[in-house]
Design an enzyme around this catalytic site. Sequence first.
Site, PDB file in Angstrom:
ATOM      1  N   LYS A  76      -6.958  -3.998  -1.329  1.00 35.12           N
ATOM      2  CA  LYS A  76      -5.978  -4.160  -0.248  1.00 35.12           C
ATOM      3  C   LYS A  76      -6.487  -3.392   0.966  1.00 35.12           C
ATOM      4  O   LYS A  76      -7.003  -2.272   0.816  1.00 35.12           O
ATOM      5  CB  LYS A  76      -4.628  -3.617  -0.729  1.00 35.12           C
ATOM      6  CG  LYS A  76      -3.473  -3.826   0.244  1.00 35.12           C
ATOM      7  CD  LYS A  76      -2.156  -3.361  -0.382  1.00 35.12           C
ATOM      8  CE  LYS A  76      -0.968  -3.587   0.537  1.00 35.12           C
ATOM      9  NZ  LYS A  76       0.312  -3.145  -0.070  1.00 35.12           N
ATOM     10  N   SER A 151       4.059  -6.417   0.203  1.00 37.57           N
ATOM     11  CA  SER A 151       3.071  -6.491   1.249  1.00 37.57           C
ATOM     12  C   SER A 151       1.665  -6.823   0.733  1.00 37.57           C
ATOM     13  O   SER A 151       0.779  -7.128   1.542  1.00 37.57           O
ATOM     14  CB  SER A 151       3.023  -5.158   1.991  1.00 37.57           C
ATOM     15  OG  SER A 151       2.648  -4.108   1.107  1.00 37.57           O
ATOM     16  N   SER A 175       5.791  -3.808  -3.533  1.00 41.20           N
ATOM     17  CA  SER A 175       4.678  -4.621  -3.020  1.00 41.20           C
ATOM     18  C   SER A 175       3.576  -4.954  -4.006  1.00 41.20           C
ATOM     19  O   SER A 175       2.659  -5.708  -3.659  1.00 41.20           O
ATOM     20  CB  SER A 175       4.058  -3.951  -1.811  1.00 41.20           C
ATOM     21  OG  SER A 175       4.895  -4.119  -0.708  1.00 41.20           O
TER      22      SER A 175
HETATM   23  N1  GLN Z   1       9.418  -4.823   1.030  1.00 39.98           N
HETATM   24  C1  GLN Z   1       9.416  -3.396   1.067  1.00 39.98           C
HETATM   25  C2  GLN Z   1       9.289  -2.919   2.484  1.00 39.98           C
HETATM   26  O1  GLN Z   1       9.156  -3.741   3.320  1.00 39.98           O
HETATM   27  C3  GLN Z   1       8.333  -2.836   0.198  1.00 39.98           C
HETATM   28  C4  GLN Z   1       7.003  -2.828   0.821  1.00 39.98           C
HETATM   29  C5  GLN Z   1       5.982  -2.110  -0.027  1.00 39.98           C
HETATM   30  O2  GLN Z   1       6.192  -1.878  -1.223  1.00 39.98           O
HETATM   31  N2  GLN Z   1       4.903  -1.710   0.597  1.00 39.98           N
HETATM   32  O3  GLN Z   1       9.342  -1.781   2.771  1.00 39.98           O
END
Ligand code: GLN
EC number: 6.3.5.7
Length: 483
Positions: A76, A151, A175
């Site tokens: 990532k 994400s 995410s």
């Molecule tokens: N959807 C969550 C957010 O927008 C989690 C994102 C993540 O785990 N990086 O914060």
Amino acid sequence: MHQLTLAEIARGLADKKFSSEELTKALLARITQLDPQLNSFISLTEDLALQQAKAADARRANGENGALLGAPIAHKDLFCTQGIRTSCGSKMLDNFKAPYDATVVAKLAAAGAVTLGKTNMDEFAMGSANESSYYGAVKNPWNLEHVPGGSSGGSAAAVAARLLPAATATDTGGSIRQPAAFTNLTGLKPTYGRVSRWGMIAYASSLDQGGPLARTAEDCAILLQGMAGFDANDSTSIDEPVPDYSASLNGSLQGLRIGVPKEYFSAGLDSRIADLVMASVEELKKLGAVVKEISLPNIQHAIPAYYVIAPAEASSNLSRFDGVRFGYRCENPKNLIDLYKRSRGEGFGPEVQRRIMVGAYALSAGYYDAYYLKAQKIRRLVKNDFMAAFTEVDIILGPTTPNPAWKLGAKNSDPVSAYLEDVYTITANLAGLPGLSMPAGFVDGLPVGVQLLAPYFQEGRLLNVAHQYQQNTDWHTRTPTGF
Ligand code: GLN
């Protein structure tokens, strides 16, 4: 070759059926051919990959072995990679070449893994759809009109489309698990402190945790083994020995106590997903598990608490990107204030700006007690709910997401509706617990995930349950058409 899992690749390399160089070349060609449909990569690292593949082949020729030696993966794009762009999906870091490798990257490289590239992601890991990336949205290989989740949507789409067997990801509020659910993968968020955050660009430091995304629990065990462990460079890293995760896969589930929280089955849950969750419970019962209804009374407060704490930490973490110390700098600033304002205004996208504003507001002197402090108290209540539940059960099972992957753009005008989709995942981050999502069926041709949660440091238990489930079901083997 692209259908092979990490475990199968390790066997193929050991048996000299193919070399890491051959495999790496084949997958790089596949990425070049198919990724334009998905947009799952921000950078390809062909030269590095071929060099690492040759080195891995040479180590194997010298008699070395190892599950990751010569295995192609991707990171990532928030894991720092020395000399390679590490963008975090943001214009702010579009030209940032990290001067060092993140601990996770260094550990996997030392184990012989081959880095094919850096995967697309929501900007600064903020999102659940991978639509906030500066490099454009990622498409779901199961239906190119739908989001892959976020994400870590780039890692998920790439692995689901068989562009590579596994990838690293991070999970601040879901995410790893949510994109796993949306793309028919297995994804594990480890216990907070199990995987080093050093060199992982911070979103919300008390919630962020790196982990594996792969097609099977067996492969998650292999990749997690290479990622986990104490790191003196990360002050929240925990000095606990790392167990042999692959050795934990074959334990019997006889007598395993599964807790199903009654609060999970509320109006917001797609009833077809509820049915698939209960079908997975039946499957585990056949393997000897016993099921018990439990209660997590405070989960209804988890989303508001998370969406105060995460933006609060983000507003602090992202203050370093000011065009002076780090990040994009605007053209021709008139003075210092203009430089700050325009560098941050032009460098950050709208979702990141929204979160910085929410976070700075919640932390401001007049509102700190009303929002941030209150959210921290809720965080403790959520943790206490889990501690009480784990005196009665060994794992907690439920849906990973209330709905399957939505259409691209469907939630763009309503960020809160996207925040609500995180209802099942964020509690594990608030409590610091490990969680895993595994494939459990399809709704309208789109994959559905079941989430398992376990007590601290019981990643092996999660992998064991998921592996046993996968030995007796074939959802995880389904491949998206066209890939
Ligand atoms: N959807 C969550 C957010 O927008 C989690 C994102 C993540 O785990 N990086 O914060």
